[in-house]
Design an enzyme around this catalytic site. Structure first.
Site, PDB file in Angstrom:
ATOM      1  N   ASP A  13      33.759  41.632 -29.369  1.00 44.08           N
ATOM      2  CA  ASP A  13      33.581  40.764 -28.191  1.00 44.08           C
ATOM      3  C   ASP A  13      34.149  41.457 -26.944  1.00 44.08           C
ATOM      4  O   ASP A  13      35.067  42.271 -27.041  1.00 44.08           O
ATOM      5  CB  ASP A  13      34.315  39.436 -28.450  1.00 44.08           C
ATOM      6  N   GLY A  14      33.582  41.094 -25.817  1.00 43.82           N
ATOM      7  CA  GLY A  14      34.145  41.555 -24.542  1.00 43.82           C
ATOM      8  C   GLY A  14      33.354  42.647 -23.856  1.00 43.82           C
ATOM      9  O   GLY A  14      33.803  43.194 -22.834  1.00 43.82           O
ATOM     10  N   ASN A  15      32.180  42.969 -24.378  1.00 42.05           N
ATOM     11  CA  ASN A  15      31.373  44.018 -23.739  1.00 42.05           C
ATOM     12  C   ASN A  15      30.978  43.617 -22.316  1.00 42.05           C
ATOM     13  O   ASN A  15      31.041  44.439 -21.386  1.00 42.05           O
ATOM     14  CB  ASN A  15      30.086  44.267 -24.540  1.00 42.05           C
ATOM     15  N   ARG A  17      32.463  41.435 -20.277  1.00 42.47           N
ATOM     16  CA  ARG A  17      33.623  41.413 -19.377  1.00 42.47           C
ATOM     17  C   ARG A  17      34.060  42.829 -18.991  1.00 42.47           C
ATOM     18  O   ARG A  17      34.436  43.089 -17.857  1.00 42.47           O
ATOM     19  CB  ARG A  17      34.796  40.667 -20.048  1.00 42.47           C
ATOM     20  N   SER A  58      24.113  37.772 -33.157  1.00 45.47           N
ATOM     21  CA  SER A  58      24.178  36.556 -33.961  1.00 45.47           C
ATOM     22  C   SER A  58      22.873  35.768 -33.851  1.00 45.47           C
ATOM     23  O   SER A  58      22.055  36.015 -32.955  1.00 45.47           O
ATOM     24  CB  SER A  58      25.344  35.677 -33.490  1.00 45.47           C
ATOM     25  N   ASN A  61      22.663  34.531 -30.429  1.00 43.53           N
ATOM     26  CA  ASN A  61      22.567  35.441 -29.272  1.00 43.53           C
ATOM     27  C   ASN A  61      21.173  35.471 -28.629  1.00 43.53           C
ATOM     28  O   ASN A  61      21.018  35.970 -27.513  1.00 43.53           O
ATOM     29  CB  ASN A  61      22.984  36.865 -29.650  1.00 43.53           C
ATOM     30  N   ARG A 175      39.062  40.437 -34.240  1.00 37.32           N
ATOM     31  CA  ARG A 175      38.225  40.079 -33.096  1.00 37.32           C
ATOM     32  C   ARG A 175      38.860  40.611 -31.821  1.00 37.32           C
ATOM     33  O   ARG A 175      40.056  40.420 -31.580  1.00 37.32           O
ATOM     34  CB  ARG A 175      38.072  38.553 -33.009  1.00 37.32           C
ATOM     35  N   SER A 183      33.007  32.161 -34.635  1.00 36.20           N
ATOM     36  CA  SER A 183      31.648  32.268 -34.072  1.00 36.20           C
ATOM     37  C   SER A 183      30.577  32.506 -35.143  1.00 36.20           C
ATOM     38  O   SER A 183      29.697  33.348 -34.975  1.00 36.20           O
ATOM     39  CB  SER A 183      31.591  33.379 -33.015  1.00 36.20           C
TER      40      SER A 183
HETATM   41  C1  FPP Z   1      29.752  40.547 -27.571  1.00 37.33           C
HETATM   42  O1  FPP Z   1      30.236  40.824 -26.261  1.00 37.33           O
HETATM   43  C2  FPP Z   1      28.936  41.664 -28.054  1.00 37.33           C
HETATM   44  C3  FPP Z   1      27.631  41.555 -28.449  1.00 37.33           C
HETATM   45  C4  FPP Z   1      26.883  40.284 -28.437  1.00 37.33           C
HETATM   46  C5  FPP Z   1      26.858  42.752 -28.888  1.00 37.33           C
HETATM   47  C6  FPP Z   1      27.609  43.788 -29.679  1.00 37.33           C
HETATM   48  C7  FPP Z   1      26.714  44.953 -29.866  1.00 37.33           C
HETATM   49  C8  FPP Z   1      27.095  46.241 -29.810  1.00 37.33           C
HETATM   50  C9  FPP Z   1      28.509  46.689 -29.640  1.00 37.33           C
HETATM   51  C10 FPP Z   1      26.064  47.327 -29.933  1.00 37.33           C
HETATM   52  C11 FPP Z   1      25.661  47.539 -31.363  1.00 37.33           C
HETATM   53  C12 FPP Z   1      24.556  48.520 -31.372  1.00 37.33           C
HETATM   54  C13 FPP Z   1      24.109  49.171 -32.463  1.00 37.33           C
HETATM   55  C14 FPP Z   1      23.013  50.147 -32.279  1.00 37.33           C
HETATM   56  C15 FPP Z   1      24.677  48.970 -33.810  1.00 37.33           C
HETATM   57  P1  FPP Z   1      29.851  39.833 -25.090  1.00 37.33           P
HETATM   58  O2  FPP Z   1      28.557  40.286 -24.503  1.00 37.33           O
HETATM   59  O3  FPP Z   1      29.844  38.440 -25.624  1.00 37.33           O
HETATM   60  O4  FPP Z   1      31.033  40.043 -24.072  1.00 37.33           O
HETATM   61  P2  FPP Z   1      31.658  38.928 -23.102  1.00 37.33           P
HETATM   62  O5  FPP Z   1      32.286  37.880 -23.981  1.00 37.33           O
HETATM   63  O6  FPP Z   1      32.675  39.686 -22.313  1.00 37.33           O
HETATM   64  O7  FPP Z   1      30.518  38.414 -22.265  1.00 37.33           O
END
Ligand code: FPP
Length: 228
Positions: A13-15, A17, A58, A61, A175, A183
């Site tokens: 999580d956190g991509n 942000r 998920s 998502n 997490r 989640s």
């Molecule tokens: C949640 O962060 C992350 C995801 C929904 C996607 C995770 C996917 C990857 C790391 C890439 C995987 C790729 C391959 C090819 C295996 P968020 O978007 O909910 O972050 P936020 O809570 O800060 O908005």
């Protein structure tokens, strides 16, 4: 003696942000998240972890904006097979869990090809949870059993009908990014899993974070409903 968990689950999580803090689009966070994922897998290998499950997409998502969903599907179709030398060099066997049948054709095919191309690798099994939901996993397993004419549903029957029943239950779920919830991740197998929550955003994770998880695991007293 320091015990290494057989199987670690990661909620990445956190991509979004991470990207927002840098005035970048959320998609840049996912690309950075993929780089972190590779470091974390290497960390698992270094520590002797045999199974890792990563929550990539998920069943919920799909609610995200179309451009973000498309970007993630593009990562699956374009990056997965491109990383083949990385998997083979490091002995990484890939599996998927979740219903990938409804993914765009190129993403589904890339994932299936990668699973096939890595089936001989045996250092670590990395299970990518894609279009995965813990509730859907349990329902699907029950429906598979019923369709085989099984009339009594037990925990063993459910587990035997998972996508990859040979993957042992997760021992600890980590997490990133501060939220303290599951989640819909590994609902069935987390029955006696340990949980570890970290504030660090996923794209900032690397090999050392795996050491931290294992240290944390070693502070826990596991009783599985019995006595210590
Ligand atoms: C949640 O962060 C992350 C995801 C929904 C996607 C995770 C996917 C990857 C790391 C890439 C995987 C790729 C391959 C090819 C295996 P968020 O978007 O909910 O972050 P936020 O809570 O800060 O908005």
């Amino acid at each position: 003696m320091r015990e290494v968990p057989l199987h670690i689950g990661f909620i990445m999580d956190g991509n979004g942000r991470w990207a927002k803090k840098r005035f970048m689009p959320r998609t840049a966070g996912h690309l950075a998240g993929l780089k972190a994922l590779k470091k974390v897998i290497l960390g698992c290998i270094d520590q002797g972890v045999r199974y890792a499950t990563l929550y990539c997409f998920s069943t919920e998502n799909w609610k995200r904006p179309a451009d973000e969903v498309n970007y993630l599907m593009g990562l699956f179709s374009e990056k997965i097979m491109g990383e083949l030398p990385f998997y083979n060099k490091n002995g990484i066997r890939l599996l998927t869990t979740g219903d990938i049948s409804i993914l765009p054709e190129d993403a589904r095919r890339a994932l299936q090809d990668a699973v096939r191309a890595t089936e001989g690798n045996d250092v670590i099994t990395v299970q990518l949870a894609i279009n995965y939901g813990g509730q859907a996993e349990i329902c699907q397993a029950v429906n598979r059993a019923l369709s085989e004419g099984i009339r009594e549903i037990t925990p063993e029957v459910i587990r035997a009908h998972f996508d990859n029943p040979e993957v042992p239950p997760v021992e600890i779920i980590a997490r990133s990014a501060g939220e303290k919830r599951l989640s819909n991740f590994l609902l069935f197998d987390s029955a006696y899993a340990e949980f570890a929550f970290y504030d660090k955003l996923w794209p900032d994770w690397d090999e050392n974070d795996v050491c931290g998880i294992i240290d944390e695991f070693n502070t826990r007293v596991r009783k599985f409903g019995g006595l210590a």
